[in-house]
Design a protein around this motif. Structure first.
Motif, mmCIF file in Angstrom:
data_model
loop_
_atom_site.group_PDB
_atom_site.id
_atom_site.type_symbol
_atom_site.label_atom_id
_atom_site.label_comp_id
_atom_site.label_asym_id
_atom_site.label_seq_id
_atom_site.Cartn_x
_atom_site.Cartn_y
_atom_site.Cartn_z
ATOM 1 N N TYR A 1 0.859 -1.190 0.000
ATOM 2 C CA TYR A 1 0.000 0.000 0.000
ATOM 3 C C TYR A 1 0.888 1.229 0.000
ATOM 4 O O TYR A 1 1.842 1.323 0.781
ATOM 5 N N SER B 1 0.518 5.693 -0.740
ATOM 6 C CA SER B 1 -0.303 6.835 -1.124
ATOM 7 C C SER B 1 0.535 8.100 -1.031
ATOM 8 O O SER B 1 1.434 8.194 -0.195
ATOM 9 N N GLY C 1 -2.831 5.091 -3.692
ATOM 10 C CA GLY C 1 -3.748 6.190 -3.477
ATOM 11 C C GLY C 1 -3.183 7.535 -3.888
ATOM 12 O O GLY C 1 -1.971 7.758 -3.829
ATOM 13 N N GLU D 1 -3.719 11.497 -2.834
ATOM 14 C CA GLU D 1 -4.316 12.297 -1.771
ATOM 15 C C GLU D 1 -4.478 13.747 -2.219
ATOM 16 O O GLU D 1 -3.537 14.355 -2.732
ATOM 17 N N ILE E 1 -8.363 10.511 -0.087
ATOM 18 C CA ILE E 1 -7.539 9.633 -0.913
ATOM 19 C C ILE E 1 -8.432 8.843 -1.868
ATOM 20 O O ILE E 1 -9.365 8.153 -1.434
ATOM 21 N N ALA F 1 -7.525 10.330 4.700
ATOM 22 C CA ALA F 1 -6.145 10.023 5.086
ATOM 23 C C ALA F 1 -6.037 9.549 6.527
ATOM 24 O O ALA F 1 -5.187 8.707 6.857
ATOM 25 N N GLN G 1 -6.030 5.708 7.052
ATOM 26 C CA GLN G 1 -5.081 4.848 6.328
ATOM 27 C C GLN G 1 -4.576 3.685 7.175
ATOM 28 O O GLN G 1 -4.498 2.553 6.694
ATOM 29 N N GLU G 2 -4.187 3.966 8.419
ATOM 30 C CA GLU G 2 -3.646 2.898 9.261
ATOM 31 C C GLU G 2 -4.694 1.821 9.523
ATOM 32 O O GLU G 2 -4.394 0.620 9.498
ATOM 33 N N LYS H 1 -5.050 -0.273 6.333
ATOM 34 C CA LYS H 1 -3.964 -1.259 6.197
ATOM 35 C C LYS H 1 -4.147 -2.407 7.190
ATOM 36 O O LYS H 1 -3.848 -3.566 6.871
#
Length: 566
Positions: A349, A351, A378, A380, A386, A427, A430-431, A434
């Motif tokens: 991944y 971005s 991604g 942003e 994103i 954004a 994101q964590e 994932k």
């Protein structure tokens, strides 16, 4: 590296006027003697009746009524080259038949996005449009159809994408993949469905004594059919194969100003084109227009009749493509730099605000191939939103749709196909995104396998000749469902090598006795493959055969897909 596997179809060796190498290739695909005539000599007269498609009679009747009432029609097509090709088929064909008021509309890839949009229906209604024909879009666009019904605008829905259990409230639906469609034409792309609609309308005009008769030839739109079919990666089987074979014969000699100007700029005009010429060299230049949201639409190139204007547009198309290539190259380099510290074994991944939205799918494809795992990329924006694209490596059994569904609580939207899908998130999520992907891939327990390459047969360099190449071309076109023949040459010696612009390599190969030599091209090789290249060494080489056109000369060369040291 790749794992090689020879095809092992259990059929008898084929006999015919073709060389032994061609016979081995055909036999490797399970073709029998009785299959040969249909393969080698397809006939346009054997095409399926367009009225076998469910909904075709209703669609044709409504278009005939629109003609008699002098109504304003709009063709609403997807922005990709499948939708654009279908748009051109209908716009060009309807006007040749005699329709006077045919407009077209395509949503912008970046600012509007994919789909049949309710806002566009309102806009078209205000312009006096009373009938919309969709191309390659609409089968899941329920709100737009509700708006059309509210405004009294009839919509003929033509599409090829898989429908849900519920269908939109269109006037009629022509989609070979809808339930109860008896056509057996599910392999058609959106442009293919549009072509069958045009065939049906042309016949309806011929059969109706009150309508004008026009003897123009449907073959005039086969160039458009070729582009749509070859770029949408649908199977080259049945009617698709027949139509593309005939279309390629005329495409290289086209007199359509826009297509001709671009072919000339790419040095592809006045020769027979292959499916690879169209899909790899021609089409990406047009695709870059919607990716970069250029002020020129691909449809303008398809339909332009003025040669001076066409040449001006082509200059801008090539400039736009150079911009796309530059942005893509920079983004791929940035992505690889970011991923140097990536530790997840099952996916990647990345971005960045520096990734242009129009190219994230291309970056995802590159990363999925390089890392041999699903890639999520991604772009942003300044507000922290994103937009992403994802791809799987060749041969993967993983479904990106299912992977994204596992993370839907942190996604604004997602959708697509098993091997190619899109998504959107903030954004700040994101964590979490994932984390959901990590859990999904761990739970799925997909065994990571080397990428397999199936090849057709083993051959000696001495078997390559102009006679073989003529037959090689004749058994085409090649594409999904009838892949380009892949041949293993073993052993060969590397006589010389030269790096070309763009990171490609030109090789000179010979058999071990040096009695037969051939040039070869390695296109964008990986570092691992480049490290294997050493003059004087012997190799096994997997390659395609192709013609090389340079300085007015036509020579045979190999396109190397992989090689191994002996």
């Amino acid at each position: 590296m790749f794992q090689w596997k020879e095809k092992s179809a259990q059929v008898s060796k084929l006999t015919g006027p073709f060389p032994d190498l061609i016979a081995r290739v055909l036999a490797s695909r399970g073709l029998t003697q009785s299959d040969l005539d249909e393969l080698l000599n397809p006939k346009l007269s054997d095409l399926k009746d367009p009225f076998v498609l469910k909904g075709m009679k209703e669609a044709t009747d409504r278009l005939v009524t629109a003609f008699k009432n002098n109504e304003k029609i709009c063709i609403y097509a997807d922005f990709d080259l499948d939708g654009t090709s279908g748009l051109a088929i209908l716009k060009y064909g309807f006007e040749k038949i005699g329709f006077q008021h045919v407009a077209y509309y395509q949503p912008k890839r970046l600012s509007e996005g994919y789909g049949f949009h309710a806002e566009a229906v309102e806009e078209l209604k205000n312009l006096g449009i009373s009938l919309i024909v969709t191309v390659d879009v609409g089968i899941t666009s329920f709100k737009a159809f509700e708006k059309a019904k509210e405004l009294g605008v009839d919509v003929i829905l033509t599409d090829h994408h898989l429908p849900a259990d519920e269908l939109p409230q269109a006037l009629c639906i022509v989609n070979p993949n809808q339930k109860d469609c008896p056509s057996g034409l599910g392999y058609l792309c959106g442009a293919g469905v549009a072509f069958y609609l045009l065939r049906a309308v042309k016949r309806a005009f011929y059969d109706d004594p009150d309508l004008p008769k026009n003897e123009w030839d449907l073959k005039e739109v086969l160039e458009f059919f070729c582009i749509g079919t070859l770029t949408d990666m649908v199977p080259l089987v049945g009617d698709n194969r027949t139509l593309v074979k005939y279309g390629l014969k005329s495409f290289g000699q086209t007199q359509k100003a826009g297509l001709k100007a671009l072919l000339e700029a790419l040095r592809l005009h006045d020769r027979e084109l292959t499916s690879q010429d169209v899909a790899i060299r021609f089409a990406p230049k047009l695709n870059a227009l919607s990716r970069m949201e250029s002020d020129i639409l691909p449809a303008q190139i398809y339909l332009e009749t003025d040669h001076r204007k066409a040449n001006q547009m082509v200059d801008r198309i090539l400039e736009n493509n150079e911009t796309r290539q530059s942005l893509q190259g920079d983004a791929e380099a940035k992505a690889l730099k970011i991923l140097e510290t990536w530790t997840e074994p099952d996916f990647v991944y990345v971005s960045s605000p520096y990734f242009h939205r129009g190219i994230i799918g291309l970056i995802a494809t590159k990363l999925s191939q390089q890392f041999n795992r699903p890639a999520f990329v991604g772009s942003e924006n300044s507000e922290g939103m994103i937009v992403g694209s994802s791809r799987t490596p060749q041969g993967s059994e993983i479904s990106l749709v299912e992977a994204l569904r596992s993370a839907e609580t942190v996604l604004n939207r997602h959708g697509g196909h098993a091997a190619a899908a899109g998504f959107e998130l903030h954004a700040k999520n994101q964590e979490a995104f994932k984390g959901f992907l990590k859990a999904y891939f761990e739970n799925a327990k997909h065994e990571k396998r080397p990428i397999e390459i199936d090849f057709d047969t083993t051959a000696d360099l001495s078997e390559i000749s102009t006679h073989v190449m003529k037959w090689y071309d004749f058994i085409g076109p090649f594409g999904v469902g009838f892949q380009i023949p892949l041949i293993k040459f073993d052993p060969v010696s590397l006589l010389s090598m030269k790096e070309l612009k763009g990171g490609h390599y030109k090789l000179s190969l010979s058999d071990t006795t040096h009695s037969h030599k051939v040039d070869a091209l390695v296109f964008s090789p990986s570092e691992k493959l480049v490290d294997l290249l050493s003059v004087g060494q012997q190799y096994q080489v997997l390659s395609e055969l192709q013609w090389n056109y340079f300085n007015g000369r036509k020579t045979i060369q190999l396109l190397v897909k992989d090689l191994k040291l002996l």
